[in-house]
Structure formats: C-alpha cells, structure tokens
Design a protein around this motif. Structure first.
Motif, PDB file in Angstrom:
ATOM      1  N   ASP A 141       6.385   3.679  -3.261  1.00 10.62           N
ATOM      2  CA  ASP A 141       7.386   3.919  -2.220  1.00 10.62           C
ATOM      3  C   ASP A 141       6.664   3.746  -0.883  1.00 10.62           C
ATOM      4  OD1 ASP A 141       9.191   4.896  -0.350  1.00 10.62           O
ATOM      5  OD2 ASP A 141       9.783   6.621  -1.577  1.00 10.62           O
ATOM      6  N   ILE A 142       6.740   2.547  -0.355  1.00 16.11           N
ATOM      7  CA  ILE A 142       5.964   2.190   0.839  1.00 16.11           C
ATOM      8  C   ILE A 142       6.269   3.099   2.024  1.00 16.11           C
ATOM      9  CG2 ILE A 142       7.570   0.428   1.642  1.00 16.11           C
ATOM     10  CD1 ILE A 142       5.091  -1.223   2.474  1.00 16.11           C
ATOM     11  N   LYS A 143       7.490   3.639   2.076  1.00 18.26           N
ATOM     12  CA  LYS A 143       7.847   4.541   3.183  1.00 18.26           C
ATOM     13  C   LYS A 143       7.082   5.862   3.110  1.00 18.26           C
ATOM     14  CE  LYS A 143      12.392   2.584   3.830  1.00 18.26           C
ATOM     15  NZ  LYS A 143      13.831   2.764   3.691  1.00 18.26           N
ATOM     16  N   ARG A 144       6.623   6.221   1.915  1.00 21.92           N
ATOM     17  CA  ARG A 144       5.866   7.470   1.759  1.00 21.92           C
ATOM     18  C   ARG A 144       4.365   7.232   1.698  1.00 21.92           C
ATOM     19  NH1 ARG A 144       9.469  11.489  -1.874  1.00 21.92           N
ATOM     20  NH2 ARG A 144      11.463  10.802  -1.063  1.00 21.92           N
ATOM     21  N   THR A 145       3.950   6.128   1.103  1.00 18.39           N
ATOM     22  CA  THR A 145       2.517   5.897   0.896  1.00 18.39           C
ATOM     23  C   THR A 145       1.869   5.078   2.007  1.00 18.39           C
ATOM     24  OG1 THR A 145       2.814   3.832  -0.362  1.00 18.39           O
ATOM     25  CG2 THR A 145       2.834   5.922  -1.606  1.00 18.39           C
ATOM     26  N   ASN A 146       2.649   4.269   2.695  1.00 17.86           N
ATOM     27  CA  ASN A 146       2.133   3.318   3.684  1.00 17.86           C
ATOM     28  C   ASN A 146       1.178   2.300   3.066  1.00 17.86           C
ATOM     29  OD1 ASN A 146       3.518   4.164   6.028  1.00 17.86           O
ATOM     30  ND2 ASN A 146       2.121   5.887   6.207  1.00 17.86           N
ATOM     31  N   VAL A 147       1.252   2.119   1.765  1.00 24.20           N
ATOM     32  CA  VAL A 147       0.435   1.114   1.086  1.00 24.20           C
ATOM     33  C   VAL A 147       1.353  -0.079   0.815  1.00 24.20           C
ATOM     34  CG1 VAL A 147      -0.967   0.582  -0.934  1.00 24.20           C
ATOM     35  CG2 VAL A 147      -1.005   2.886   0.020  1.00 24.20           C
ATOM     36  N   TYR A 167     -12.698  11.840   5.241  1.00 27.39           N
ATOM     37  CA  TYR A 167     -11.923  10.647   5.575  1.00 27.39           C
ATOM     38  C   TYR A 167     -12.456  10.001   6.857  1.00 27.39           C
ATOM     39  CZ  TYR A 167      -8.258  10.893   2.033  1.00 27.39           C
ATOM     40  OH  TYR A 167      -7.569  10.858   0.851  1.00 27.39           O
ATOM     41  N   SER A 168     -12.779  10.811   7.828  1.00 24.23           N
ATOM     42  CA  SER A 168     -13.286  10.308   9.102  1.00 24.23           C
ATOM     43  C   SER A 168     -14.627   9.592   8.921  1.00 24.23           C
ATOM     44  CB  SER A 168     -13.418  11.479  10.061  1.00 24.23           C
ATOM     45  OG  SER A 168     -13.573  11.053  11.356  1.00 24.23           O
ATOM     46  N   ILE A 169     -15.529  10.207   8.181  1.00 24.63           N
ATOM     47  CA  ILE A 169     -16.837   9.600   7.920  1.00 24.63           C
ATOM     48  C   ILE A 169     -16.667   8.293   7.150  1.00 24.63           C
ATOM     49  CG2 ILE A 169     -18.987   9.873   6.596  1.00 24.63           C
ATOM     50  CD1 ILE A 169     -18.984  11.465   9.191  1.00 24.63           C
ATOM     51  N   ALA A 170     -15.834   8.304   6.127  1.00 19.43           N
ATOM     52  CA  ALA A 170     -15.606   7.092   5.327  1.00 19.43           C
ATOM     53  C   ALA A 170     -15.069   5.957   6.185  1.00 19.43           C
ATOM     54  CB  ALA A 170     -14.643   7.392   4.176  1.00 19.43           C
ATOM     55  N   THR A 171     -14.145   6.269   7.059  1.00 17.99           N
ATOM     56  CA  THR A 171     -13.571   5.253   7.941  1.00 17.99           C
ATOM     57  C   THR A 171     -14.635   4.646   8.836  1.00 17.99           C
ATOM     58  OG1 THR A 171     -11.463   6.421   7.967  1.00 17.99           O
ATOM     59  CG2 THR A 171     -11.826   4.833   9.709  1.00 17.99           C
ATOM     60  N   GLN A 172     -15.464   5.483   9.403  1.00 16.25           N
ATOM     61  CA  GLN A 172     -16.495   5.009  10.338  1.00 16.25           C
ATOM     62  C   GLN A 172     -17.623   4.280   9.639  1.00 16.25           C
ATOM     63  OE1 GLN A 172     -17.750   8.395  12.620  1.00 16.25           O
ATOM     64  NE2 GLN A 172     -15.699   8.802  13.369  1.00 16.25           N
ATOM     65  N   VAL A 173     -18.155   4.851   8.573  1.00 16.71           N
ATOM     66  CA  VAL A 173     -19.323   4.276   7.897  1.00 16.71           C
ATOM     67  C   VAL A 173     -18.989   2.957   7.222  1.00 16.71           C
ATOM     68  CG1 VAL A 173     -20.966   4.621   5.996  1.00 16.71           C
ATOM     69  CG2 VAL A 173     -20.507   6.469   7.599  1.00 16.71           C
ATOM     70  N   TRP A 174     -17.863   2.897   6.540  1.00 14.60           N
ATOM     71  CA  TRP A 174     -17.523   1.704   5.767  1.00 14.60           C
ATOM     72  C   TRP A 174     -16.482   0.818   6.445  1.00 14.60           C
ATOM     73  CZ3 TRP A 174     -17.374   6.058   1.952  1.00 14.60           C
ATOM     74  CH2 TRP A 174     -18.634   6.256   1.389  1.00 14.60           C
ATOM     75  N   PRO A 189      -6.747   1.210   8.021  1.00 12.72           N
ATOM     76  CA  PRO A 189      -5.711   2.222   7.784  1.00 12.72           C
ATOM     77  C   PRO A 189      -5.065   2.069   6.397  1.00 12.72           C
ATOM     78  CG  PRO A 189      -5.521   1.390  10.016  1.00 12.72           C
ATOM     79  CD  PRO A 189      -6.543   0.524   9.314  1.00 12.72           C
ATOM     80  N   THR A 190      -4.911   0.839   5.945  1.00  9.47           N
ATOM     81  CA  THR A 190      -4.345   0.604   4.614  1.00  9.47           C
ATOM     82  C   THR A 190      -5.271   1.148   3.533  1.00  9.47           C
ATOM     83  OG1 THR A 190      -3.171  -1.360   5.386  1.00  9.47           O
ATOM     84  CG2 THR A 190      -3.480  -1.154   3.017  1.00  9.47           C
ATOM     85  N   ASP A 191      -6.577   0.934   3.702  1.00 12.29           N
ATOM     86  CA  ASP A 191      -7.546   1.495   2.755  1.00 12.29           C
ATOM     87  C   ASP A 191      -7.413   3.007   2.689  1.00 12.29           C
ATOM     88  OD1 ASP A 191      -8.685  -1.046   2.299  1.00 12.29           O
ATOM     89  OD2 ASP A 191     -10.189  -0.748   3.876  1.00 12.29           O
ATOM     90  N   MET A 192      -7.298   3.625   3.848  1.00 13.63           N
ATOM     91  CA  MET A 192      -7.213   5.081   3.914  1.00 13.63           C
ATOM     92  C   MET A 192      -5.923   5.587   3.260  1.00 13.63           C
ATOM     93  SD  MET A 192     -10.101   5.460   5.109  1.00 13.63           S
ATOM     94  CE  MET A 192     -10.168   7.221   5.205  1.00 13.63           C
ATOM     95  N   CYS A 193      -4.829   4.864   3.469  1.00  6.97           N
ATOM     96  CA  CYS A 193      -3.567   5.249   2.837  1.00  6.97           C
ATOM     97  C   CYS A 193      -3.663   5.112   1.318  1.00  6.97           C
ATOM     98  CB  CYS A 193      -2.417   4.392   3.370  1.00  6.97           C
ATOM     99  SG  CYS A 193      -1.964   4.776   5.067  1.00  6.97           S
TER     100      CYS A 193
END
Length: 112
Positions: free
Chosen positions: A98-104, A49-56, A60-64
């Motif tokens: 359920d936006i409260k659980r997924t943050n999407v 997850y960390s590498i994906a966040t940095q490289v691409w 935060p929404t994408d990660m959720c």
C-alpha cells in the motif's frame, strides 16, 4: 541490524553488509541494541536510522523500505501491521504494498 552497536563491538560501518543486503532485496531492518551503552539520544531507533542514512547514503525510499520491513518482521499483531502498512501486507509483491502507507514504490517491491 544495529549499526551503532555493531560498529562499536566488532564490525566497522564500511564492512557492515546492510547496504549490500538491501540492494540485493533481502528482508533487512534496523534495530537498536543496548541503548544505554551505544546511543546518545532519547530516541535510539531514530539514531540508528539517522546514522544509516548518513554512513551509507541511503535514499528516502531505502529508509521507507527498511521501516516497512521492520513492521513486517515485527511481533505486532496482524491488525496493527494492517494499520501501519496496509490491509494486504501479507500478499506477495505489489499486491501486498500500500504505497500510500509505506512510501515504497511498486517498482521497488516488484524488483524484490
């Protein structure tokens, strides 16, 4: 997808289709592959997850969304999936989010 092992074996980060697949709304997730060979920490999935966040430059929404997709595609029992992403997760579109659980955000789910 397992960006770290893919990068090491055959597919450079910048040729990996994950960001394009995610942007198109395909059901993609991150995973770890052969942690003893490709990972440097005790938490190989967090490393992915960390590498994906940095490289691409994923948001935060994408990660959720990737995390939500992981639970949906997992082999977890129905009750476990309900616990993590909401009781209506099997319903299509916004009704299953359920936006409260997924943050999407619902607007993202509606786009998908």
């Amino acid at each position: 997808m397992s960006p770290l092992s893919n990068n090491s074996l055959f597919l450079n980060y910048h040729r990996n289709p994950l960001p394009e697949y995610l942007a198109r709304g395909l059901l993609v997730s991150l995973s770890s592959d052969d942690p003893l060979q490709f990972h440097f920490t005790k938490e190989p999935l967090m490393e992915e997850y960390s590498i994906a966040t940095q490289v691409w430059k994923l948001s935060p929404t994408d990660m959720c969304e990737l995390a939500r997709n992981s639970v949906i595609m997992s082999g977890f029992e129905h009750e476990i999936k309900q616990f993590w992403i909401g009781p209506n997760y099997i319903r299509e579109g916004v009704a299953g989010n359920d936006i409260k659980r997924t943050n999407v955000p619902n607007i993202r789910v509606a786009f998908r």
